[in-house]
Enzyme design. Structure first.
Site, PDB file in Angstrom:
ATOM      1  N   GLY A 108      48.711 -14.015  -6.008  1.00  9.93           N
ATOM      2  CA  GLY A 108      48.437 -13.866  -4.581  1.00  9.93           C
ATOM      3  C   GLY A 108      48.245 -15.256  -4.009  1.00  9.93           C
TER       4      GLY A 108
ATOM      5  N   LYS B 277      27.506 -11.221  -0.238  1.00  3.56           N
ATOM      6  CA  LYS B 277      28.644 -11.617   0.603  1.00  3.56           C
ATOM      7  C   LYS B 277      29.263 -10.385   1.273  1.00  3.56           C
ATOM      8  CE  LYS B 277      32.373 -14.715   1.214  1.00  3.56           C
ATOM      9  NZ  LYS B 277      33.633 -15.251   0.715  1.00  3.56           N
TER      10      LYS B 277
ATOM     11  N   ASN C 201      30.129  -9.815   5.230  1.00  6.80           N
ATOM     12  CA  ASN C 201      31.422  -9.324   5.719  1.00  6.80           C
ATOM     13  C   ASN C 201      31.291  -7.918   6.311  1.00  6.80           C
ATOM     14  OD1 ASN C 201      32.942 -11.604   4.996  1.00  6.80           O
ATOM     15  ND2 ASN C 201      33.074 -10.922   2.885  1.00  6.80           N
TER      16      ASN C 201
HETATM   17  P1  NAD Z   1      46.457 -13.723   2.300  1.00  6.14           P
HETATM   18  O1  NAD Z   1      46.958 -12.476   2.909  1.00  6.14           O
HETATM   19  O2  NAD Z   1      46.698 -15.035   2.982  1.00  6.14           O
HETATM   20  O3  NAD Z   1      47.030 -13.853   0.817  1.00  6.14           O
HETATM   21  C1  NAD Z   1      47.293 -12.780  -0.044  1.00  6.14           C
HETATM   22  C2  NAD Z   1      48.674 -13.045  -0.649  1.00  6.14           C
HETATM   23  O4  NAD Z   1      48.917 -12.124  -1.673  1.00  6.14           O
HETATM   24  C3  NAD Z   1      49.811 -12.909   0.368  1.00  6.14           C
HETATM   25  O5  NAD Z   1      50.569 -14.098   0.412  1.00  6.14           O
HETATM   26  C4  NAD Z   1      50.634 -11.747  -0.152  1.00  6.14           C
HETATM   27  O6  NAD Z   1      52.027 -11.930   0.052  1.00  6.14           O
HETATM   28  C5  NAD Z   1      50.297 -11.770  -1.619  1.00  6.14           C
HETATM   29  N1  NAD Z   1      50.442 -10.456  -2.263  1.00  6.14           N
HETATM   30  C6  NAD Z   1      49.761  -9.355  -1.964  1.00  6.14           C
HETATM   31  N2  NAD Z   1      50.130  -8.320  -2.779  1.00  6.14           N
HETATM   32  C7  NAD Z   1      51.036  -8.808  -3.608  1.00  6.14           C
HETATM   33  C8  NAD Z   1      51.780  -8.250  -4.696  1.00  6.14           C
HETATM   34  N3  NAD Z   1      51.621  -6.982  -5.089  1.00  6.14           N
HETATM   35  N4  NAD Z   1      52.625  -9.048  -5.338  1.00  6.14           N
HETATM   36  C9  NAD Z   1      52.783 -10.323  -4.974  1.00  6.14           C
HETATM   37  N5  NAD Z   1      52.129 -10.918  -3.964  1.00  6.14           N
HETATM   38  C10 NAD Z   1      51.263 -10.174  -3.283  1.00  6.14           C
HETATM   39  O7  NAD Z   1      44.884 -13.505   2.054  1.00  6.14           O
HETATM   40  P2  NAD Z   1      43.740 -14.604   1.880  1.00  6.14           P
HETATM   41  O8  NAD Z   1      43.176 -14.933   3.199  1.00  6.14           O
HETATM   42  O9  NAD Z   1      44.225 -15.697   1.011  1.00  6.14           O
HETATM   43  O10 NAD Z   1      42.644 -13.740   1.129  1.00  6.14           O
HETATM   44  C11 NAD Z   1      42.709 -13.405  -0.258  1.00  6.14           C
HETATM   45  C12 NAD Z   1      41.334 -12.890  -0.696  1.00  6.14           C
HETATM   46  O11 NAD Z   1      40.376 -13.953  -0.579  1.00  6.14           O
HETATM   47  C13 NAD Z   1      40.783 -11.758   0.174  1.00  6.14           C
HETATM   48  O12 NAD Z   1      40.016 -10.873  -0.601  1.00  6.14           O
HETATM   49  C14 NAD Z   1      39.893 -12.474   1.165  1.00  6.14           C
HETATM   50  O13 NAD Z   1      38.883 -11.635   1.713  1.00  6.14           O
HETATM   51  C15 NAD Z   1      39.304 -13.544   0.268  1.00  6.14           C
HETATM   52  N6  NAD Z   1      38.829 -14.749   0.973  1.00  6.14           N
HETATM   53  C16 NAD Z   1      39.592 -15.351   1.942  1.00  6.14           C
HETATM   54  C17 NAD Z   1      39.114 -16.482   2.579  1.00  6.14           C
HETATM   55  C18 NAD Z   1      39.941 -17.211   3.623  1.00  6.14           C
HETATM   56  O14 NAD Z   1      39.402 -18.131   4.271  1.00  6.14           O
HETATM   57  N7  NAD Z   1      41.216 -16.928   3.799  1.00  6.14           N
HETATM   58  C19 NAD Z   1      37.848 -17.007   2.226  1.00  6.14           C
HETATM   59  C20 NAD Z   1      37.116 -16.378   1.218  1.00  6.14           C
HETATM   60  C21 NAD Z   1      37.612 -15.245   0.604  1.00  6.14           C
END
Ligand code: NAD
Length: 313
Positions: free
Chosen positions: A7, A188, A192
């Site tokens: 991911g 956390k 959220n």
């Molecule tokens: P995002 O949507 O930017 O990234 C997720 C990625 O996973 C996407 O690029 C998607 O294409 C890929 N993906 C999903 N399912 C897939 C599959 N089956 N096969 C291949 N690729 C797949 O999300 P994000 O913002 O990076 O968040 C990821 C996690 O981290 C979440 O749980 C979010 O709550 C947590 N998080 C995010 C942040 C932030 O600032 N963005 C901060 C802390 C925690």
């Protein structure tokens, strides 16, 4: 260390880039075709506050991941919550007996999902205060700083977790070994579970929410439900401390002017949310323990209603 990022969206790009810069062998796994093509053509661009880096990291779709990568030592899970299971179904070929999985997703219930694919002694859980965004395919915007808490789920996993801690230290990801990561995950989830859904439904930023006369009542009610369900799951949340942590985010000098990630996903980008793994998970777990959670159930359904109205994908 040979590390796969399962991911490689916003957060996966941040963690992957920083680990790569510290000399680890990092591969990215993602399903988003434009993102894969951009990274293959131009590399992954990391736009930090004061400089930009371009990393030519290998990126694969889950279908392309084959036994060639079976020597991956660590898989870092960073899909959205609702995508975790499909990802792990698809990347089975690279999960060997010795592969560890480090779950850094927000939300609750991921332990049960990962346990279907990985032995408990090979699972590490964590939470992070790092943030990340995407300016477009192959282009991560990386502002601010953060830290990462981590802990192995089973005592047998401790030695490897300490190795991961060292790798993260070298990458300046500010890791901390936690003695109670489940507590941190629930704490956390409370932050959220209050700000994400409420700011999304009320269409406001965190400071504006905090200034409302109803803010305190809503926060106390939701945190109260989280605490009761957490207790039934063996975790005793310190409610005043958690409420204080929620209220600390109202300050405009820190996060107050920020719109929570759920707001950005749903209202700005019409993407489905992680609500089922936050308030929805408390509602579900509450049913299992015969605990009423009317606020969590109501907020979960409101968010699903908004997803329908906006035809979120
Ligand atoms: P995002 O949507 O930017 O990234 C997720 C990625 O996973 C996407 O690029 C998607 O294409 C890929 N993906 C999903 N399912 C897939 C599959 N089956 N096969 C291949 N690729 C797949 O999300 P994000 O913002 O990076 O968040 C990821 C996690 O981290 C979440 O749980 C979010 O709550 C947590 N998080 C995010 C942040 C932030 O600032 N963005 C901060 C802390 C925690």
């Amino acid at each position: 260390m040979k590390i796969a990022i399962a991911g490689a969206g916003a957060m996966g790009s941040r963690i992957g880039l920083m680990l790569h810069q510290a000399g680890n062998e990092v591969i990215l796994i993602d399903r988003w075709a434009d993102h894969i093509n951009a990274i293959r053509e131009k590399g992954l661009i990391g736009e930090f506050e004061d400089h930009e880096v371009v990393a030519h990291l290998p990126i694969y779709s889950p279908e392309e991941i084959v036994e060639d990568h079976a020597n991956v030592e660590l898989v870092i899970a960073l899909t959205k919550s609702m995508q975790l299971e499909a990802m792990f179904q698809d990347i089975q070929p690279i999960i060997g007996e010795k592969t560890f999985v480090f779950c850094l997703l927000n939300g609750l219930g991921h332990e049960e999902t990962l346990a279907k694919f990985v032995p408990k002694e090979n699972i590490i859980f964590g939470t992070t205060t790092w943030t990340a965004g995407l300016a477009g395919p192959g282009h991560a915007k990386l502002v601010g700083s953060g830290s990462i808490e981590m802990e192995n789920l089973d005592p047998k996993g401790k030695a490897f977790t300490l190795k991961v801690l060292e790798v993260f230290q070298k990458a300046k990801l500010n890791p901390i070994y936690s003695n109670n990561v489940r507590y941190s995950i629930w704490k956390k989830a409370c932050i959220n579970g209050t700000l994400n859904g409420l700011c999304t439904i009320l269409d406001c930023n965190i400071a504006d929410f905090g200034s409302l006369s109803v803010a305190k009542n809503l926060i106390e009610a939701i945190v109260g439900e989280f605490a009761e369900v957490a207790k039934a799951e063996g975790i005793r949340l310190d409610q005043p401390q958690v409420i204080q942590a929620v209220e600390a985010t109202y300050d405009i000098k820190t996060q107050g002017l920020h719109f929570p990630s759920m707001y950005q996903d749903l209202i700005r980008n019409h993407r489905k949310t992680e609500i089922d793994y936050i308030n929805g998970a408390v509602w579900e777990k509450g049913k299992k323990h015969q605990i009423e959670t009317p606020y969590c159930s109501f907020l979960t359904q409101l968010i699903h209603g908004k997803e329908e109205l906006l035809n979120a994908k």
